[in-house]
Enzyme design. Structure first.
Site, PDB file in Angstrom:
ATOM      1  N   TYR A 103       0.806  -1.353   0.049  1.00  0.00           N
ATOM      2  CA  TYR A 103       0.007  -0.079  -0.040  1.00  0.00           C
ATOM      3  C   TYR A 103       0.841   1.333   0.061  1.00  0.00           C
ATOM      4  CZ  TYR A 103      -4.866  -1.650   0.845  1.00  0.00           C
ATOM      5  OH  TYR A 103      -6.173  -2.204   0.668  1.00  0.00           O
ATOM      6  N   LYS A 151       2.850 -15.499   1.476  1.00  0.00           N
ATOM      7  CA  LYS A 151       3.044 -16.210   0.378  1.00  0.00           C
ATOM      8  C   LYS A 151       4.518 -16.478   0.121  1.00  0.00           C
ATOM      9  CE  LYS A 151       1.760 -17.498  -3.725  1.00  0.00           C
ATOM     10  NZ  LYS A 151       0.650 -18.803  -3.835  1.00  0.00           N
ATOM     11  N   ASP A 189      -3.259 -17.931  -0.480  1.00  0.00           N
ATOM     12  CA  ASP A 189      -4.341 -18.601  -1.356  1.00  0.00           C
ATOM     13  C   ASP A 189      -5.013 -19.753  -0.616  1.00  0.00           C
ATOM     14  OD1 ASP A 189      -1.873 -20.028  -1.413  1.00  0.00           O
ATOM     15  OD2 ASP A 189      -1.934 -20.670  -3.592  1.00  0.00           O
ATOM     16  N   ASP A 219      -6.566  -6.889   3.807  1.00  0.00           N
ATOM     17  CA  ASP A 219      -7.585  -6.244   3.208  1.00  0.00           C
ATOM     18  C   ASP A 219      -8.592  -7.388   2.478  1.00  0.00           C
ATOM     19  OD1 ASP A 219      -9.079  -4.024   1.952  1.00  0.00           O
ATOM     20  OD2 ASP A 219      -8.069  -4.379   0.171  1.00  0.00           O
ATOM     21  N   ASP A 265     -12.593  -8.898   4.017  1.00  0.00           N
ATOM     22  CA  ASP A 265     -13.723  -8.958   3.360  1.00  0.00           C
ATOM     23  C   ASP A 265     -14.244 -10.059   3.487  1.00  0.00           C
ATOM     24  OD1 ASP A 265     -13.263  -6.114   2.964  1.00  0.00           O
ATOM     25  OD2 ASP A 265     -14.200  -6.294   0.807  1.00  0.00           O
TER      26      ASP A 265
HETATM   27  C1  IPM Z   1     -10.381  -1.263   3.866  1.00  0.00           C
HETATM   28  C2  IPM Z   1     -10.753  -0.299   2.690  1.00  0.00           C
HETATM   29  C3  IPM Z   1      -9.782   0.449   2.229  1.00  0.00           C
HETATM   30  C4  IPM Z   1      -8.296  -0.206   2.352  1.00  0.00           C
HETATM   31  C5  IPM Z   1      -9.772   1.507   1.132  1.00  0.00           C
HETATM   32  C6  IPM Z   1     -10.958   2.208   1.222  1.00  0.00           C
HETATM   33  C7  IPM Z   1      -8.577   2.330   0.797  1.00  0.00           C
HETATM   34  O1  IPM Z   1     -10.766  -1.405   1.601  1.00  0.00           O
HETATM   35  O2  IPM Z   1     -10.368  -0.466   5.034  1.00  0.00           O
HETATM   36  O3  IPM Z   1     -10.350  -2.356   4.135  1.00  0.00           O
HETATM   37  O4  IPM Z   1      -7.997  -0.740   1.210  1.00  0.00           O
HETATM   38  O5  IPM Z   1      -7.517  -0.578   3.430  1.00  0.00           O
HETATM   39 MG    MG Z   2     -11.141  -3.485   2.316  1.00  0.00          MG
END
Ligand code: IPM
Ligand code: MG
Length: 356
Positions: A140, A190, A222, A246, A250
């Site tokens: 990042y 990885k 993975d 990240d 999710d």
């Molecule tokens: C998160 C989001 C952020 C990230 C974005 C909005 C920059 O996806 O907090 O997970 O990638 O960290």
């Molecule tokens: Mg995110």
């Protein structure tokens, strides 16, 4: 007495933070929380007002506060701005400026929502895992980065890089959390392909020596993605790099039925924290009073627990959320047959009612 900076941000950020503020007001009035609030701008709404997604004044006020409560940033109307001016940049800079390297993303299944998950109930019932994501380094932030012309064509590049000290401190954060849980850390990397991950693994093994009672395992990212949907309950604490964290968070969020349920904490070395739902600004549903405010409300609970040492009040919020779910109230993202569907605002009121 604690002072909190409120940064609603963009999209549904505004309406969900409004609900979280109702909860804070109630705790102030009925439980002597003594929290004072500052309000500030971040993201696209900050860009519209000031020309910057992270105005200097926001940063200055943040430095004087005890914690930050943030909604979400981003929206279609800012997507074509120069990269440095985009809403996401504001969030990333805020994380970096405050050195919020330790990002805690719990994925807990509320049993009332077991049927809202796309996975079979028996796979997710009782799920309680914690992703510890490194938040201020890795690909990042790595340099060099950019898009330029090389060999007569466009060439895009980023750099995945970690200093040993950066891996060490997130390692310690993860092991300390595991001490309070089931005492198992799975480090996700990885290392079979990337040198930076080889170092990651080596340092994790070294950090583990300070925690002889914690079990450390390693998994390639993975495989971790696959295991998360196959047998998610095998995990206790997952520690991983910025990008992998990240993606995996999710995925883990969805196991719980809705990304609209999950709060997060981003902490620096001194326990200063920024608290935010892990979902985004969802511009497609913004302003429609349908967004789920529970992640924002639960972010307040996390703040009370991790930065303000008010564990009793954190528990009160969590119990109130449970009570509302027990009664069958759901926002549309977590609704199943037979549930009483309510809007953002009403959900906020119901939690306050259960609290008071
Ligand atoms: C998160 C989001 C952020 C990230 C974005 C909005 C920059 O996806 O907090 O997970 O990638 O960290
Ligand atoms: Mg995110």
């Amino acid at each position: 007495m604690s002072e909190i900076l409120i940064l609603p941000g963009d999209g549904i950020g505004q309406e969900i933070i409004t609900q979280a503020l109702k909860v804070i007001d109630c705790l102030n009035a009925d439980f002597n929380l003594g929290m004072t609030l500052e309000h500030g701008l971040v993201g696209g709404s900050a860009y519209d007002e000031t020309g910057s997604p992270l105005p200097q004044v926001t940063l200055d006020v943040a430095r004087q506060c005890d914690s930050i409560l943030l909604g979400a940033v981003g929206g279609y109307q800012w997507a074509s701005l120069e990269r440095n001016l985009r809403p996401e940049r504001g969030l990333l800079e805020l994380r970096a400026e405050m050195d919020l390297f330790s990002n805690l993303r719990p994925a807990i299944l509320y049993p009332q929502l077991a049927s809202a998950s796309t996975l079979k109930e028996e796979v997710v019932l009782g799920l309680d895992l914690m992703i510890v994501r490194e938040l201020v380094s890795g690909i990042y932030f790595g340099k060099p980065r950019g898009v330029e012309v090389r060999n007569g064509q466009k060439y895009g590049f980023n750099t995945a890089a970690y200093y040993e000290s950066e891996i060490r401190r997130i390692g310690h954060a993860a092991f300390k959390i595991a001490q309070l849980r089931d005492k198992r850390v799975c480090s996700v990397d990885k290392a079979n392909v990337l040198e930076v991950c080889e170092l990651w693994r080596e340092v994790m093994i070294d950090v583990a020596k300070d925690y002889p009672n914690i079990e450390l395992t390693h998994m390639y990212v993975d495989n971790a993605a696959m295991q998360l949907v196959k047998t998610p309950k095998q995990f206790d604490v997952i520690v991983t790099s910025n990008l992998f964290g990240d993606v995996l968070s999710d995925c883990a969020a969805m196991l719980t039925g809705s990304i609209g349920m999950l709060p997060s904490a981003s902490l620096n070395q001194d326990g200063f924290g920024m608290y935010e739902p892990i979902h985004g600004s969802a511009p497609d549903i913004a302003g429609k009073d349908i967004a789920n405010p529970l992640a924002a409300i639960l972010s307040v609970a996390m703040m009370l627990r991790y930065s303000l040492n008010q564990i009793d009040l954190a528990l009160k919020i969590e119990v109130a959320v449970n009570t509302v779910l027990d009664k069958g109230y759901r926002t549309q993202d977590i609704a199943t047959e037979g549930s009483m569907v309510v809007g953002t605002n009403e959900m906020g009121d119901l939690v306050v009612e259960a609290l008071a």
